[in-house]
Design a protein around this motif. Structure first.
Motif, mmCIF file in Angstrom:
data_model
loop_
_atom_site.group_PDB
_atom_site.id
_atom_site.type_symbol
_atom_site.label_atom_id
_atom_site.label_comp_id
_atom_site.label_asym_id
_atom_site.label_seq_id
_atom_site.Cartn_x
_atom_site.Cartn_y
_atom_site.Cartn_z
ATOM 1 N N GLU A 140 0.892 -1.145 0.083
ATOM 2 C CA GLU A 140 -0.204 -0.005 -0.165
ATOM 3 C C GLU A 140 0.797 1.329 -0.010
ATOM 4 N N GLY A 172 2.730 1.647 -3.516
ATOM 5 C CA GLY A 172 1.692 1.928 -4.540
ATOM 6 C C GLY A 172 1.409 3.298 -4.456
ATOM 7 N N ALA A 173 1.150 3.810 -3.198
ATOM 8 C CA ALA A 173 0.771 5.419 -3.163
ATOM 9 C C ALA A 173 1.814 6.186 -3.555
ATOM 10 N N LEU A 212 2.280 6.070 -7.483
ATOM 11 C CA LEU A 212 1.202 6.892 -7.863
ATOM 12 C C LEU A 212 1.221 8.175 -7.997
ATOM 13 N N GLY A 227 -0.812 -8.329 -8.164
ATOM 14 C CA GLY A 227 -2.228 -7.697 -8.336
ATOM 15 C C GLY A 227 -3.181 -8.512 -8.175
ATOM 16 N N GLU A 248 -5.074 -2.370 -2.071
ATOM 17 C CA GLU A 248 -5.231 -1.045 -2.890
ATOM 18 C C GLU A 248 -4.365 0.119 -2.031
ATOM 19 N N PRO A 249 -3.805 1.241 -2.622
ATOM 20 C CA PRO A 249 -3.922 1.196 -4.174
ATOM 21 C C PRO A 249 -2.638 0.485 -4.753
ATOM 22 N N LEU A 250 -3.026 -0.469 -5.926
ATOM 23 C CA LEU A 250 -1.815 -0.881 -6.774
ATOM 24 C C LEU A 250 -1.525 -0.110 -7.845
ATOM 25 N N SER A 251 0.093 0.121 -7.863
ATOM 26 C CA SER A 251 0.394 0.955 -9.022
ATOM 27 C C SER A 251 0.914 -0.348 -9.913
ATOM 28 N N GLU A 252 0.278 -0.115 -11.306
ATOM 29 C CA GLU A 252 0.814 -1.059 -12.495
ATOM 30 C C GLU A 252 2.076 -0.580 -12.681
#
Length: 339
Positions: free
Chosen positions: A92, A95-96, A99, A151, A173-177
């Protein structure tokens, strides 16, 4: 051509000789240095993570702040000690941060190095499983982290959730592709470099590694990089891996440089990072530009790597460190074909 960034350990001390006398100083100056480095044309701003020390520790608030203040430069760590990490919560956080930085996070992780306290990870609530070492635990945390970055849903949804759920099992989440391909492993030996290659991680190799052959540090490090690339190819990964090395490099161009770093040639050093592990510590470089260029031409590991991280003396302040970075980018890198 090489990507060139800086690596800060984020030291602070109340000493009047230090420009970084508190944790607040280090955090705010780290952001300022990243902004300055981007303006100078550097490619990366990386930060070391140490616990129980007057150094940078929890990296994600800083990485997010740097990501918000910059637009081009890569931001990352070298390295996060996975023995201390909850890999799910880290998904998490990472990912944050990625992003916020719009995909510029380059996250270096590792099993860690000798720490300030005995078994510090125990205070964070972690303990190796039966028959495992703390290094095994760190690598296991890394494997979980990598798996979660795919993911895939894994958690059973509540049949009466507070908010509507998408169908199927839930993921974090959030997941950063794309973040999965931006994970690096800080390898201290040839074996762990090969392990990282098999798992599809990029390679970070610092100025410390196990002394496996008795040869000069840069020769051993170059062999480590070649072993990593061979293992990567054998594993059948489709993308090209990235490899970074870290170095202390100072071009002596003014009286400040000579006063701080003009005390003579550095050499590799041999020591022990624990009771069993003989280690070799790579030399630094400090010389007038013409001499420095000739010295760096002979460093086989730098030649093998696509990314060079310049370790900076953060306690000397943002302005001086920006000067160090600018001198390398403008007077040294072009002469070596790095720019």
């Amino acid at each position: 051509m090489k990507k060139i960034g800086f690596l800060s350990f984020g030291h602070w001390t109340p000493s009047p000789q230090s420009q970084a006398r508190s944790a607040a100083d280090v955090l705010l100056q780290s952001i300022d240095l990243a902004v300055a480095a981007e303006e100078l044309g550097a490619d990366g701003a990386y930060f070391r993570v140490h616990h129980f020390a007057r150094q940078l520790a929890s990296p994600f608030p800083l990485l997010a702040a740097v990501g918000a203040k910059t637009s081009r430069i890569e931001i990352g760590t070298a390295v996060i000690d996975m023995r201390y990490e909850n890999p799910l919560y880290m998904i998490e956080d990472a990912g944050a941060a990625d992003l916020i930085a719009r995909g510029r996070l380059q996250l270096g992780i590792s099993r860690g190095s000798p720490e300030q306290v005995i078994d510090g990870w125990r205070y964070f609530g972690y303990q190796p499983g039966e028959g495992q070492t703390d290094a095994d635990m760190g690598r296991r945390h890394a494997e979980i982290f990598l798996d979660m970055l795919r993911g895939q849903g894994f958690a059973q949804p509540n049949p009466r959730p507070m908010f509507p759920n998408p169908p199927g099992l839930l993921r974090l989440e959030p997941l950063s592709e794309g973040l999965r391909e931006q994970i690096w492993w800080g390898a201290g030996s040839n074996a762990t470099a090969v392990w990282a290659a098999k798992l599809g991680m990029n390679l970070q190799s610092s100025t410390l590694k196990s002394d496996e052959t008795g040869e000069a540090f840069h020769i051993q490090q170059a062999a480590q990089i070649r072993a990593y690339r061979a293992a990567w190819k054998e594993a059948g990964h489709t993308r090209e891996p990235r490899v970074s090395v870290s170095r202390s490099i100072f071009a002596l161009v003014d009286d400040r440089d000579r006063a701080y770093f003009g005390n003579g040639q550095e050499e590799d050093q041999i020591g022990f990072i624990d009771e069993r592990t003989r280690a070799i510590f790579g030399r630094g470089y400090a010389a007038e530009p013409d001499k420095l260029i000739e010295q760096l031409k002979t460093d086989e590991a730098i030649a093998e790597a696509d990314t060079l991280l310049l370790t900076v003396p953060n306690q000397l302040g943002v302005a001086y460190n920006a000067h160090v970075i600018e001198t390398i980018l403008t007077q040294i890198a072009p002469a070596l074909g790095w720019r």
